[in-house]
Write an enzyme that holds these catalytic residues in place. Structure first.
Site, PDB file in Angstrom:
ATOM      1  N   ASP A 147      -5.581   0.881  10.908  1.00 37.77           N
ATOM      2  CA  ASP A 147      -5.244   0.403   9.569  1.00 37.77           C
ATOM      3  C   ASP A 147      -6.568  -0.007   8.924  1.00 37.77           C
ATOM      4  OD1 ASP A 147      -3.256  -2.433   8.367  1.00 37.77           O
ATOM      5  OD2 ASP A 147      -4.696  -1.111   7.376  1.00 37.77           O
ATOM      6  N   LYS A 152      -7.079  -0.702  -3.275  1.00 38.54           N
ATOM      7  CA  LYS A 152      -8.021  -1.681  -2.713  1.00 38.54           C
ATOM      8  C   LYS A 152      -9.456  -1.191  -2.780  1.00 38.54           C
ATOM      9  CE  LYS A 152      -4.544  -3.372   0.483  1.00 38.54           C
ATOM     10  NZ  LYS A 152      -4.184  -4.721   0.031  1.00 38.54           N
ATOM     11  N   CYS A 202       1.155 -11.191   4.152  1.00 39.25           N
ATOM     12  CA  CYS A 202       1.893 -10.201   4.969  1.00 39.25           C
ATOM     13  C   CYS A 202       1.443 -10.259   6.431  1.00 39.25           C
ATOM     14  CB  CYS A 202       1.713  -8.791   4.417  1.00 39.25           C
ATOM     15  SG  CYS A 202       2.383  -8.574   2.794  1.00 39.25           S
TER      16      CYS A 202
HETATM   17  C1  LIG Z   1      -4.807  -4.858   6.589  1.00 39.34           C
HETATM   18  C2  LIG Z   1      -3.772  -4.339   5.606  1.00 39.34           C
HETATM   19  N1  LIG Z   1      -2.921  -3.365   5.994  1.00 39.34           N
HETATM   20  C3  LIG Z   1      -1.988  -2.856   5.158  1.00 39.34           C
HETATM   21  C4  LIG Z   1      -1.861  -3.345   3.868  1.00 39.34           C
HETATM   22  C5  LIG Z   1      -0.781  -2.729   2.969  1.00 39.34           C
HETATM   23  O1  LIG Z   1      -1.400  -2.027   1.922  1.00 39.34           O
HETATM   24  P1  LIG Z   1      -0.451  -1.346   0.803  1.00 39.34           P
HETATM   25  O2  LIG Z   1       0.402  -0.353   1.522  1.00 39.34           O
HETATM   26  O3  LIG Z   1      -1.392  -0.728  -0.169  1.00 39.34           O
HETATM   27  O4  LIG Z   1       0.350  -2.475   0.228  1.00 39.34           O
HETATM   28  C6  LIG Z   1      -2.730  -4.361   3.416  1.00 39.34           C
HETATM   29  C7  LIG Z   1      -2.582  -4.925   2.020  1.00 39.34           C
HETATM   30  N2  LIG Z   1      -2.881  -6.315   2.037  1.00 39.34           N
HETATM   31  C8  LIG Z   1      -2.522  -7.177   1.084  1.00 39.34           C
HETATM   32  C9  LIG Z   1      -1.745  -6.970   0.021  1.00 39.34           C
HETATM   33  O5  LIG Z   1      -1.700  -8.193  -0.656  1.00 39.34           O
HETATM   34  N3  LIG Z   1      -2.421  -9.136   0.018  1.00 39.34           N
HETATM   35  C10 LIG Z   1      -2.946  -8.541   1.101  1.00 39.34           C
HETATM   36  O6  LIG Z   1      -3.659  -9.062   1.943  1.00 39.34           O
HETATM   37  C11 LIG Z   1      -3.702  -4.870   4.297  1.00 39.34           C
HETATM   38  O7  LIG Z   1      -4.569  -5.829   3.915  1.00 39.34           O
END
Ligand SMILES: Cc1ncc(COP(=O)(O)O)c(CNc2co[nH]c2=O)c1O
Length: 418
Positions: free
Chosen positions: A202, A228, A373
């Site tokens: 991840d 991100k 999360c």
């Molecule tokens: C380590 C990690 N893995 C997976 C995800 C999921 O990403 P998405 O599929 O684009 O949502 C996040 C998003 N992290 C965060 C989203 O909001 N605050 C956070 O720390 C993350 O920080």
């Protein structure tokens, strides 16, 4: 003083130059949740929707051909960005969460059986944990979790010892969105492979911030999210080794992923199309391609070096505050942290949300509060929630100073428990 990378790049981001209702200029420190977008990404999106918006999938007319070319060029850019062997090793998804679900349901359901073990760390994001819980329930596989060391970093030695011939998959973050710690995913992949296991990384908090080379790490799967890394929301990607993707069944069925459809069965396209059912996020892929160009133009090593400097400054400034409790390993000459700190204030007569609310109200400082999360990690740490400041290359030491001053002003207002 010499202009920092933050000073140089901040003008590229229109959103960062606004004042909020309190008349104070925004100080955006919530980048681990989502990053902001430079003009070049906004222009790429506007250009697509203004001049060549069209559907892909073998269109004949000029707009469709241009849209298809833009979509596939974005895939090539992402493949190069993570040094994937081929652009067809990149599958576009809605976000990293969907990318992990794709692997869980397409590879997991086919390859996991009763008694198999999936190893994760207690610091994983819900997006990395829940899909594997769902698949474990269906297959009879079991999840095993690695804890933290005394220094509050994931216990890599415990992880190494936990891998056995029962292990079929290791799922780990590259950088923790709460602890700010880095995992040696290249070593972890080698350990997993020595037992015939696969590894899914991840990389949501690493791909935007540093050089990530999937070939040198030799990972089997790697996921990340566009939003991100200066790109738009609505798109993310899965990198998968060709030999794995080529034998994985589809995750979602629909148009675009089929070769021929009969009333009682269908044949499927080769990867990546096999995993991209329906109309894809065409504009968003093109926006992500522009983000990759922008980041590559600055240089990921330069971004990483600057953010390590910011991380040290953030951690040093924060830990100087009385009664502060920062989660994750302390940085040192040998231990780096990402430019994020999750923290609480001991004995405060309030919680992380009170802190975030006060910082926003007082100084327009945007940080996040909650469990990010990562509820299992917060339970492991013995806390209900935390506040988190997370920086990106367009932040500066002055942003950190504003954050620290606002925090010092906020704490006595919230007060301490008697
Ligand atoms: C380590 C990690 N893995 C997976 C995800 C999921 O990403 P998405 O599929 O684009 O949502 C996040 C998003 N992290 C965060 C989203 O909001 N605050 C956070 O720390 C993350 O920080």
């Amino acid at each position: 003083s010499a202009s920092s990378l933050g000073d140089i790049t901040k003008p590229d981001f229109p959103i960062l130059h606004q004042k909020l209702d309190n008349g104070k200029k925004l100080v955006y420190l919530d980048n681990a949740a989502t990053s902001q977008k430079p003009y070049v990404v906004l222009k790429a999106l506007d250009d697509y929707y203004s001049n060549y918006n069209s559907n892909v999938h073998r269109g004949i007319h000029s707009l469709s051909k241009k849209a298809e070319a833009g979509y596939e060029l974005a895939r090539e850019k992402v493949a190069k960005f993570v040094n994937a062997p081929k652009s067809t090793d990149i599958v576009f998804t809605r976000n990293a969460t969907e990318a992990i679900n794709l692997v869980a349901h397409s590879w997991g359901l086919e390859n996991l059986k009763h008694g198999d073990e999936i190893i994760l760390t207690v610091a994983e994001h819900h997006s990395a944990i829940v899909p594997w819980q769902m698949v474990a329930q269906k297959t009879g596989a079991t999840l095993k979790f690695v804890g933290l060391t005394e220094e509050e970093a994931p216990d890599v030695l415990q992880l190494r010892e936990m891998i056995s011939k029962k292990t079929k998959l290791v799922v780990v973050h590259h950088v923790s969105n709460v602890l700010g710690s880095f995992l040696p995913v290249g070593d972890i992949a080698a350990w997993a492979h020595s037992f015939g296991a696969k590894v899914l990384v991840d990389a949501c908090q690493s791909v935007p911030h540093m050089v990530v080379d999937v070939q040198s790490l030799d990972v089997d799967f790697l996921v990340a999210s566009s939003h991100k890394m200066c790109g738009p929301t609505g798109i993310g990607f899965l990198y998968g080794k060709s030999e794995l993707l080529s034998v994985m069944p589809p995750f979602l069925g629909g148009g675009g992923m089929i070769a021929d459809v009969f009333l009682d069965n269908s044949t499927y396209e080769e990867p990546p199309s096999r995993f991209e059912a329906g109309t894809p996020a065409i504009g968003e892929a093109i926006g992500l391609g522009a983000a990759v160009d922008y980041l590559s133009g600055i240089g990921m090593q330069k971004i990483h070096d600057y953010e390590i400097e910011l991380a040290d400054y953030l951690h040093e400034s924060l830990r100087s505050i009385f009664n502060i409790r920062i989660y994750g390993p302390a940085p040192s000459r040998t231990v780096h942290r990402a430019a994020l700190c999750a923290f609480n204030v001991n004995k405060l007569d309030g919680n992380a949300t009170d802190i975030a609310t006060m910082l926003n109200g007082l100084q327009s400082v945007a940080i996040r509060s909650g469990t990010h999360c990562a509820q299992p990690l917060h339970r492991y740490l013995g806390v209900n929630s935390s506040a988190r400041a997370s920086l990106y290359f367009y932040n500066t030491k002055e942003d950190v100073d504003t954050f620290i001053e606002a925090l010092k002003d906020a704490i006595p207002i919230i007060g301490f428990k008697e």
